[in-house]
Scaffold this motif. Structure first.
Motif, short mmCIF file in Angstrom:
data_model
loop_
_atom_site.label_atom_id
_atom_site.label_comp_id
_atom_site.label_asym_id
_atom_site.label_seq_id
_atom_site.Cartn_x
_atom_site.Cartn_y
_atom_site.Cartn_z
N ASN A 20 0.79 -1.23 0.00
CA ASN A 20 0.00 0.00 0.00
C ASN A 20 0.82 1.28 0.00
N SER A 22 -7.05 5.06 -3.50
CA SER A 22 -6.87 5.07 -2.04
C SER A 22 -8.22 4.81 -1.36
N LYS A 47 -2.20 3.13 3.63
CA LYS A 47 -2.76 3.78 2.44
C LYS A 47 -2.43 5.27 2.44
N GLU A 96 -0.38 7.47 -0.39
CA GLU A 96 -0.77 8.78 -0.93
C GLU A 96 0.39 9.77 -0.84
N ARG A 126 -9.84 8.44 -3.87
CA ARG A 126 -10.25 7.71 -2.66
C ARG A 126 -11.60 7.05 -2.87
#
Length: 283
Positions: free
Chosen positions: A75, A97, A126, A130, A145
């Motif tokens: 992730n 995400s 996660k 990002e 997202r």
């Protein structure tokens, strides 16, 4: 002609992305065919592509609590590797995400620029993904997202409820977790629309509009599939203690779409009706 690479292509969203991109030049690689943490393999896979959509993820929310290193690899490290390769290839990157980057204590929809405050391992990994993508590819990446996903191509809550209805007289579902049920078919088409108009890089919330509790969602699933919604009974999260904390409020705002001239995803109830009509919840 634009060349697209989908990672995590065997997953629920990955399959719908392939449908949304049907007729285009698409390379679809599943986890079995590409380890997104392998720099050399990723560089070779990304080369020659114009767009990379990363639908690969470690999504076992509860397992992540005791295997955070494994979740972090997929992730966070994986998106960093993909972003580096995408920049080298001159490709745009879409990083999918999650609502779990927020703490779930909000009372109004989370804006795209709201600071992230994850409360569990999955959300932390996660959010780290990002951050990596933004740092490496700030001008050529999209963070989309998603939340409460269901679709034809994999196990999900909606399918589980239909299956349970066949073996249980009633099902008990929580009323104290609120979010946005989102059809992966709608999300896939929205991602393609975003790429087609060459929207500005940034954060976008890829969830169907409106809001519902899991209880509300389940009643709508029952009603839409010809089952009696009165068989769905209310309960709360205290009845389902699990290793990972769940955000109580996962409603995301959609201002970024409007700002770039793209309509946000339709209301979750309309999407569910369309998904049921398309056979998405069939066994």
């Amino acid at each position: 002609m634009t060349r697209y690479l989908i990672t995590g292509a065997a997953g629920m969203l990955g399959q719908d992305l392939q449908q949304a991109l049907a007729g285009r030049d698409v390379t679809a690689l599943s986890r079995a065919h590409l380890d997104i943490t392998d720099q050399d393999a990723v560089a070779a896979a990304v080369a020659g592509h114009d767009v990379v959509v990363n639908a690969a993820a470690y999504t076992k929310v509860d397992d992540a609590e005791s295997h955070e290193d494994d979740a972090f690899a997929v992730n966070a490290r994986g998106p960093a590797v993909l972003a580096t390769a995408a920049v080298a290839a001159g490709a745009r990157l879409v990083q999918v995400s999650t609502d779990y980057v927020f703490d779930g204590t909000g009372t109004s929809p989370y804006a795209e620029d709201e600071p992230t405050r994850p409360i569990g391992a999955y959300g932390r990994t996660k959010a780290a993904g990002e951050d990596a993508v933004r740092a490496i590819a700030p001008d050529s990446s999209y963070i989309v997202r998603a939340a409460w996903l269901y679709g034809a191509g994999g196990p999900n809550f909606a399918k589980t409820m239909v299956r349970l209805a066949a073996s249980h007289d009633t099902v008990s579902v929580v009323t104290d977790q609120v979010g946005q049920p989102t059809w992966t078919g709608d999300l896939a088409r929205q991602i393609v629309a975003m790429l087609d108009v060459e929207a500005p890089a940034g954060v976008y919330h890829g969830t169907n509009s409106g809001q519902a509790s899991w209880f509300d969602f389940t009643r709508a699933i029952f009603a839409g599939t010809g089952l009696d919604p009165e068989r769905v009974l209310p309960t709360d999260s205290a009845a389902f203690v699990r290793p990972a904390p769940r955000p109580a409020y996962s409603v995301l705002g959609h201002d970024a779409w409007t700002a770039v001239g793209i309509a946000p995803l339709r209301d979750w109830r309309d999407a569910l009706d369309a998904a049921i009509a398309a056979g998405v919840l069939a066994a």
